[in-house]
Design a protein around this motif. Structure first.
Motif, short mmCIF file in Angstrom:
data_model
loop_
_atom_site.label_atom_id
_atom_site.label_comp_id
_atom_site.label_asym_id
_atom_site.label_seq_id
_atom_site.Cartn_x
_atom_site.Cartn_y
_atom_site.Cartn_z
N MET A 1 0.94 -1.22 -0.45
CA MET A 1 -0.11 0.07 0.00
C MET A 1 1.14 1.40 -0.18
SD MET A 1 -1.70 -0.09 3.52
CE MET A 1 -0.65 0.74 5.18
N ILE A 2 2.38 1.17 0.39
CA ILE A 2 3.10 2.33 0.92
C ILE A 2 3.16 2.53 -1.02
CG2 ILE A 2 4.96 3.02 1.73
CD1 ILE A 2 2.31 3.05 3.93
N ALA A 3 3.71 1.07 -1.58
CA ALA A 3 4.73 1.66 -2.34
C ALA A 3 3.97 1.96 -3.46
CB ALA A 3 4.83 0.17 -3.13
N MET A 4 2.31 1.26 -3.73
CA MET A 4 0.86 2.15 -4.29
C MET A 4 1.08 3.92 -4.50
SD MET A 4 -1.68 2.07 -6.68
CE MET A 4 -2.41 0.57 -7.09
N ALA A 5 1.25 3.99 -2.89
CA ALA A 5 0.69 4.98 -2.69
C ALA A 5 2.01 6.26 -3.81
CB ALA A 5 0.33 5.84 -1.39
N GLY A 6 3.20 5.13 -2.32
CA GLY A 6 4.55 6.14 -3.61
C GLY A 6 4.37 6.70 -5.33
N TYR A 7 3.95 5.64 -5.60
CA TYR A 7 3.39 5.90 -7.39
C TYR A 7 2.61 6.75 -7.57
CZ TYR A 7 0.97 5.12 -11.83
OH TYR A 7 0.65 4.91 -12.82
N HIS A 8 2.03 7.20 -7.15
CA HIS A 8 1.12 8.00 -7.06
C HIS A 8 1.43 9.57 -6.86
CE1 HIS A 8 -2.80 6.48 -8.97
NE2 HIS A 8 -2.72 5.16 -7.16
N HIS A 9 2.47 9.77 -5.68
CA HIS A 9 3.42 11.04 -5.30
C HIS A 9 4.47 11.05 -6.74
CE1 HIS A 9 2.34 11.60 -1.18
NE2 HIS A 9 1.31 10.88 -1.19
N LEU A 10 5.04 9.50 -7.08
CA LEU A 10 6.46 10.62 -7.72
C LEU A 10 5.34 10.82 -9.34
CD1 LEU A 10 8.03 7.74 -6.64
CD2 LEU A 10 8.82 10.02 -6.29
N ALA A 11 4.51 9.75 -10.08
CA ALA A 11 4.06 9.73 -11.47
C ALA A 11 3.04 11.43 -11.06
CB ALA A 11 2.58 9.08 -11.28
N GLY B 1 4.68 13.85 -9.87
CA GLY B 1 5.84 15.17 -9.65
C GLY B 1 6.37 15.54 -8.47
N ARG B 2 5.34 14.40 -7.09
CA ARG B 2 5.32 15.46 -6.23
C ARG B 2 6.82 13.94 -5.17
NH1 ARG B 2 5.59 15.11 -1.14
NH2 ARG B 2 5.97 12.18 -0.26
N ARG B 3 7.57 14.81 -4.65
CA ARG B 3 8.97 13.79 -4.49
C ARG B 3 9.86 14.43 -2.67
NH1 ARG B 3 13.97 13.38 -8.24
NH2 ARG B 3 14.53 12.92 -6.72
N ASP B 4 10.19 13.90 -1.84
CA ASP B 4 10.68 13.91 -0.39
C ASP B 4 12.55 14.36 -0.89
OD1 ASP B 4 8.79 15.04 0.86
OD2 ASP B 4 8.02 12.95 0.62
#
Ligand code: KG4
Ligand code: ZN
Length: 336
Positions: free
Chosen positions: A305-315, A317-320
């Motif tokens: 679920m964290i990888a899935m959320a990460g995919y949406h953030h990165l897709a 263009g949001r990154r930390d």
């Protein structure tokens, strides 16, 4: 896009890879239940140490199994909070090190957003929706117009739904965490024997309260002969589960109706509860609402679920940056 997910917010060490091209997630969980069972709850320091021992070998096993090198990945997503700070720090430091070593973008994820987007691992989400988040630490109703946009409608005034299950299970001498045991035993119990209350069910506010229910169960148990008979335990489990599910389902549908959304969702560990899933499924059909129960494996804490959320953030263009910090508590904020 292939995203590595890392989840260490509480007592499970989990790593996953989500591949958006196939829609498939590969997920590994190293459970610490046996480690904490003896103490009747999670011991934070023990959890951090176990994460430290287990996390990198788990990443190694996952990548080998998936025949992937770090360089094949497109990003790293990690739970930044809320959770146990020591436990979170192990995941966050590891994620930063991997991102730095392989020059990958990093996304810190709010644990609750992970639980919500576990639904996207089962099927594409129909939005806007009202989501009921029910876990060991959270009981919240969230209006979700789109992925990345979350409006908190309300939540529990005291205990979380998972705590209501776990604390009452402890009163009956059941192992930790008690939710799955109550789920199993309730099947053998008779309904309505103890007439437990349905706290705030008639109250129109999107609010919950479970501490009174816990007290009511304690009083019921104190009146039962000792040692507790299996039959009595099953009857308490049945009544308790019926009471909690009546309130959860009632509140979810009241908000869905008020906001006129086409869909409802369940998220978090308690979403694995068989009776809650059935009740919401039946209620959704009656009201013409879209509802697909999330896969039980992805209800309790997991890194897919964290990888899935990460995919949406990165897709999007949001990154930390690498100086992102962990947090013990913070409300889920919109990022889109
Ligand atoms: O989401 P989760 O794994 O961890 C937190 O983020 O808190 O949720 C754990 C909670 C525990 O309280 C556990 O008892 C409950 O989810 N739970 C269940 C079931 N499976 C897990 N509660 C009721 N029925 C279940 N089948
Ligand atoms: Zn959780």
């Amino acid at each position: 896009m292939k995203v590595l997910g890392i989840e260490t917010s509480c007592d499970d060490t989990s790593v996953a890879v989500y591949d958006s091209a196939t829609g498939r997630a590969a997920n590994l969980i190293s459970s610490q239940v046996d480690l904490h069972d003896h103490f009747g709850g999670v011991v934070p320091e023990l959890a951090s140490r176990a994460h430290l021992v287990n996390l990198l070998p788990l990443v190694d096993v996952l990548l080998r199994r998936e025949k992937l090198a770090l360089e094949d990945l497109d990003g790293v997503a990690v739970t930044a909070g809320p959770g146990l700070i020591g436990a979170l720090l192990v995941g966050l430091s590891t994620a930063k090190a991997l991102a730095l070593a392989a020059d990958l973008p990093l996304a810190g994820i709010h644990h609750i957003e992970g639980h919500i987007l576990a639904n996207a691992l089962t099927a594409e989400m129909v939005l806007p929706a009202v989501v009921l988040v029910v876990s060991g630490g959270h009981t919240e109703l969230i209006h979700m117009p789109a992925i990345g946009r979350y409006e908190r409608l309300g939540g529990t005034l005291d205990d979380a739904a998972g705590e209501a299950f776990d604390k009452t299970a402890k009163l009956m001498g059941l192992p930790y965490p008690g939710g799955p045991h109550i789920d199993r035993l309730a099947h053998q119990g008779a309904p309505g024997r103890f007439k437990l209350p349905r706290p705030l069910l008639k109250d129109p506010r999107p609010a919950f309260s479970f501490s009174g229910l816990k007290t009511a169960v304690r009083l019921v148990i104190e009146d039962l002969p000792r040692p507790l008979a299996d039959r009595d335990i099953s009857d308490v489990c049945r009544d308790l589960q019926d009471a909690i599910v009546d309130v959860l389902a009632g509140k979810l549908f009241a908000q869905a109706e008020r906001l006129q959304v086409p869909a409802v969702y369940l998220a978090g560990g308690v979403a694995a509860n068989g009776w809650l899933r059935e009740r919401v499924q039946a209620g959704a059909v009656r009201r013409g609402l879209h509802f697909v129960p999330p896969r039980p494996l992805y209800c309790t804490d997991n890194a897919a679920m964290i990888a899935m959320a990460g995919y949406h953030h990165l897709a999007a263009g949001r990154r930390d940056s690498l100086d992102i910090d962990s947090f013990a508590r913070a409300p889920l904020a919109s990022w889109l």
